[in-house]
Motif scaffolding. Structure first.
Motif, PDB file in Angstrom:
ATOM      1  N   MET A 150       0.823  -1.199   0.000  1.00 37.65           N
ATOM      2  CA  MET A 150       0.000   0.000   0.000  1.00 37.65           C
ATOM      3  C   MET A 150       0.867   1.263   0.000  1.00 37.65           C
ATOM      4  O   MET A 150       0.517   2.261  -0.626  1.00 37.65           O
ATOM      5  CB  MET A 150      -0.934   0.004   1.210  1.00 37.65           C
ATOM      6  CG  MET A 150      -2.120  -0.939   1.081  1.00 37.65           C
ATOM      7  SD  MET A 150      -3.058  -0.671  -0.450  1.00 37.65           S
ATOM      8  CE  MET A 150      -3.501   1.057  -0.322  1.00 37.65           C
ATOM      9  N   LYS A 151       1.987   1.213   0.703  1.00 39.30           N
ATOM     10  CA  LYS A 151       2.899   2.369   0.692  1.00 39.30           C
ATOM     11  C   LYS A 151       3.398   2.639  -0.728  1.00 39.30           C
ATOM     12  O   LYS A 151       3.355   3.777  -1.210  1.00 39.30           O
ATOM     13  CB  LYS A 151       4.090   2.119   1.607  1.00 39.30           C
ATOM     14  CG  LYS A 151       5.151   3.233   1.552  1.00 39.30           C
ATOM     15  CD  LYS A 151       6.310   2.934   2.468  1.00 39.30           C
ATOM     16  CE  LYS A 151       7.168   1.806   1.943  1.00 39.30           C
ATOM     17  NZ  LYS A 151       8.251   2.246   1.048  1.00 39.30           N
ATOM     18  N   GLU A 152       3.842   1.590  -1.412  1.00 40.05           N
ATOM     19  CA  GLU A 152       4.352   1.765  -2.769  1.00 40.05           C
ATOM     20  C   GLU A 152       3.241   2.175  -3.737  1.00 40.05           C
ATOM     21  O   GLU A 152       3.476   2.915  -4.695  1.00 40.05           O
ATOM     22  CB  GLU A 152       5.024   0.475  -3.252  1.00 40.05           C
ATOM     23  CG  GLU A 152       6.270   0.088  -2.473  1.00 40.05           C
ATOM     24  CD  GLU A 152       7.357   1.152  -2.520  1.00 40.05           C
ATOM     25  OE1 GLU A 152       7.352   2.002  -3.436  1.00 40.05           O
ATOM     26  OE2 GLU A 152       8.223   1.146  -1.623  1.00 40.05           O
ATOM     27  N   THR A 153       2.025   1.715  -3.465  1.00 40.68           N
ATOM     28  CA  THR A 153       0.879   2.135  -4.272  1.00 40.68           C
ATOM     29  C   THR A 153       0.670   3.636  -4.150  1.00 40.68           C
ATOM     30  O   THR A 153       0.488   4.344  -5.153  1.00 40.68           O
ATOM     31  CB  THR A 153      -0.402   1.396  -3.826  1.00 40.68           C
ATOM     32  OG1 THR A 153      -0.231  -0.013  -4.022  1.00 40.68           O
ATOM     33  CG2 THR A 153      -1.615   1.860  -4.636  1.00 40.68           C
ATOM     34  N   LEU A 154       0.710   4.134  -2.928  1.00 42.00           N
ATOM     35  CA  LEU A 154       0.506   5.567  -2.683  1.00 42.00           C
ATOM     36  C   LEU A 154       1.646   6.407  -3.254  1.00 42.00           C
ATOM     37  O   LEU A 154       1.412   7.496  -3.785  1.00 42.00           O
ATOM     38  CB  LEU A 154       0.348   5.815  -1.185  1.00 42.00           C
ATOM     39  CG  LEU A 154      -0.942   5.257  -0.566  1.00 42.00           C
ATOM     40  CD1 LEU A 154      -0.866   5.269   0.952  1.00 42.00           C
ATOM     41  CD2 LEU A 154      -2.155   6.034  -1.044  1.00 42.00           C
ATOM     42  N   HIS A 192     -12.095  -2.321  -9.811  1.00 43.81           N
ATOM     43  CA  HIS A 192     -11.925  -0.957  -9.311  1.00 43.81           C
ATOM     44  C   HIS A 192     -10.736  -0.840  -8.360  1.00 43.81           C
ATOM     45  O   HIS A 192     -10.704   0.044  -7.504  1.00 43.81           O
ATOM     46  CB  HIS A 192     -13.201  -0.487  -8.607  1.00 43.81           C
ATOM     47  CG  HIS A 192     -14.372  -0.390  -9.528  1.00 43.81           C
ATOM     48  ND1 HIS A 192     -15.666  -0.581  -9.094  1.00 43.81           N
ATOM     49  CD2 HIS A 192     -14.453  -0.156 -10.862  1.00 43.81           C
ATOM     50  CE1 HIS A 192     -16.498  -0.451 -10.135  1.00 43.81           C
ATOM     51  NE2 HIS A 192     -15.771  -0.198 -11.203  1.00 43.81           N
ATOM     52  N   SER A 193      -9.758  -1.704  -8.521  1.00 40.39           N
ATOM     53  CA  SER A 193      -8.575  -1.650  -7.671  1.00 40.39           C
ATOM     54  C   SER A 193      -7.639  -0.538  -8.114  1.00 40.39           C
ATOM     55  O   SER A 193      -7.672  -0.102  -9.277  1.00 40.39           O
ATOM     56  CB  SER A 193      -7.829  -2.992  -7.711  1.00 40.39           C
ATOM     57  OG  SER A 193      -7.272  -3.196  -9.005  1.00 40.39           O
ATOM     58  N   TYR A 194      -6.794  -0.098  -7.196  1.00 41.43           N
ATOM     59  CA  TYR A 194      -5.765   0.878  -7.553  1.00 41.43           C
ATOM     60  C   TYR A 194      -4.800   0.274  -8.576  1.00 41.43           C
ATOM     61  O   TYR A 194      -4.269   0.983  -9.426  1.00 41.43           O
ATOM     62  CB  TYR A 194      -5.001   1.337  -6.310  1.00 41.43           C
ATOM     63  CG  TYR A 194      -5.836   2.137  -5.347  1.00 41.43           C
ATOM     64  CD1 TYR A 194      -6.321   3.394  -5.697  1.00 41.43           C
ATOM     65  CD2 TYR A 194      -6.154   1.638  -4.082  1.00 41.43           C
ATOM     66  CE1 TYR A 194      -7.089   4.143  -4.816  1.00 41.43           C
ATOM     67  CE2 TYR A 194      -6.921   2.382  -3.199  1.00 41.43           C
ATOM     68  CZ  TYR A 194      -7.391   3.619  -3.567  1.00 41.43           C
ATOM     69  OH  TYR A 194      -8.155   4.353  -2.692  1.00 41.43           O
ATOM     70  N   LEU A 250     -11.264   7.071  -7.632  1.00 44.56           N
ATOM     71  CA  LEU A 250     -10.528   6.863  -8.879  1.00 44.56           C
ATOM     72  C   LEU A 250     -10.851   7.960  -9.896  1.00 44.56           C
ATOM     73  O   LEU A 250      -9.978   8.360 -10.680  1.00 44.56           O
ATOM     74  CB  LEU A 250     -10.842   5.487  -9.453  1.00 44.56           C
ATOM     75  CG  LEU A 250     -10.372   4.292  -8.621  1.00 44.56           C
ATOM     76  CD1 LEU A 250     -10.626   2.980  -9.356  1.00 44.56           C
ATOM     77  CD2 LEU A 250      -8.890   4.409  -8.261  1.00 44.56           C
ATOM     78  N   LYS A 251     -12.066   8.447  -9.891  1.00 45.20           N
ATOM     79  CA  LYS A 251     -12.412   9.575 -10.768  1.00 45.20           C
ATOM     80  C   LYS A 251     -11.591  10.807 -10.388  1.00 45.20           C
ATOM     81  O   LYS A 251     -11.092  11.528 -11.254  1.00 45.20           O
ATOM     82  CB  LYS A 251     -13.906   9.887 -10.662  1.00 45.20           C
ATOM     83  CG  LYS A 251     -14.811   8.834 -11.295  1.00 45.20           C
ATOM     84  CD  LYS A 251     -16.280   9.231 -11.130  1.00 45.20           C
ATOM     85  CE  LYS A 251     -17.195   8.184 -11.752  1.00 45.20           C
ATOM     86  NZ  LYS A 251     -18.623   8.512 -11.556  1.00 45.20           N
ATOM     87  N   ARG A 252     -11.460  11.032  -9.090  1.00 43.63           N
ATOM     88  CA  ARG A 252     -10.684  12.176  -8.619  1.00 43.63           C
ATOM     89  C   ARG A 252      -9.211  12.035  -8.998  1.00 43.63           C
ATOM     90  O   ARG A 252      -8.584  12.993  -9.477  1.00 43.63           O
ATOM     91  CB  ARG A 252     -10.827  12.300  -7.105  1.00 43.63           C
ATOM     92  CG  ARG A 252      -9.908  13.329  -6.450  1.00 43.63           C
ATOM     93  CD  ARG A 252     -10.140  14.736  -6.955  1.00 43.63           C
ATOM     94  NE  ARG A 252      -9.309  15.685  -6.226  1.00 43.63           N
ATOM     95  CZ  ARG A 252      -9.104  16.936  -6.605  1.00 43.63           C
ATOM     96  NH1 ARG A 252      -9.656  17.400  -7.717  1.00 43.63           N
ATOM     97  NH2 ARG A 252      -8.344  17.743  -5.885  1.00 43.63           N
ATOM     98  N   LEU A 253      -8.654  10.843  -8.823  1.00 43.87           N
ATOM     99  CA  LEU A 253      -7.255  10.615  -9.195  1.00 43.87           C
ATOM    100  C   LEU A 253      -7.040  10.804 -10.696  1.00 43.87           C
ATOM    101  O   LEU A 253      -6.033  11.375 -11.124  1.00 43.87           O
ATOM    102  CB  LEU A 253      -6.813   9.213  -8.762  1.00 43.87           C
ATOM    103  CG  LEU A 253      -6.720   8.965  -7.244  1.00 43.87           C
ATOM    104  CD1 LEU A 253      -6.363   7.519  -6.973  1.00 43.87           C
ATOM    105  CD2 LEU A 253      -5.703   9.901  -6.611  1.00 43.87           C
TER     106      LEU A 253
END
Length: 213
Positions: A138-142, A179-181, A203-206
């Protein structure tokens, strides 16, 4: 964790007071040690299960702000408030709060909070990342999301390395979630119109943040 969540803490306090009052009445009318012991164990077990369910409901309500309502500022503020509380000594909960603060900061484009959270995540909790790879993932995802949403040239190497350390079942769940990151990271901006309309608010915001850069 429970003591840091408002609703769960309130239910626990009220439940304990009701339990004490009930135990006092039982002791007054039927001072049988076996009855008292059975009541204490059954009541404590029931109260714990209920408080835990209330805590999960409260956290799910936070996630609803993120995924359904798009109330990113409120999501950020709630986890920022939780992060300041240190009643729980569970390192997993501390990292979860910090990661959610970082996600909220990215969504509302708070550069100071992003930097502070990233610095703390990168400099601390190494032992936890080794024991529980999902937190490192999750850290690397962020980190990767932040790079994409600020117009950087992201490298997927650290992300893919963290993903490969997850157990196969977790990897499969992530890959199968539409709908995953993970899917967003690899597929944005190549969603068709129908897919975009179905994306969660986060995800829309990103996607919008990426397009701004």
């Amino acid at each position: 964790m429970i003591l840091e969540l408002n609703r769960a803490r309130t239910v626990l306090i009220v439940g304990v007071l009701v339990g004490i009052a009930t135990l006092t009445l039982i002791t007054w009318f039927n001072p049988n040690p076996l009855v008292l012991l059975m009541f204490v164990f059954l009541y404590a077990y029931t109260l714990f299960k209920y408080v835990k369910r209330v805590a999960m409901k409260e956290l799910n309500d936070y996630e609803r702000l993120l995924h359904q309502e798009g109330a990113f500022e409120e999501y950020f503020r709630r986890y920022q408030s939780l992060l300041k509380k240190t009643l729980s000594k569970d390192a997993r909960w501390q990292v979860k709060k910090l990661q959610n603060v970082l996600l909220g900061a990215i969504l509302i484009d708070d550069e100071l909070a992003i930097k502070q959270s990233l610095d703390q995540l990168n400099s601390s909790h190494a032992s936890l990342y080794n024991i529980h790879p999902i937190f490192n993932y999750m850290k690397e995802t962020l980190v990767l999301i932040h790079s994409l949403t600020t117009g950087g040239k992201p490298s997927f190497k650290a992300y893919e390395k963290a993903f490969n350390k997850l157990d196969k079942e977790t990897q499969s769940m992530i890959k199968q979630n539409p709908h995953s990151y993970d899917r967003w990271l690899y597929q944005h901006p190549h969603y068709d119109a129908s897919e975009i309309s179905e994306l969660p608010a986060v995800l829309k915001r990103l996607s919008g943040l990426v397009e701004q850069h």
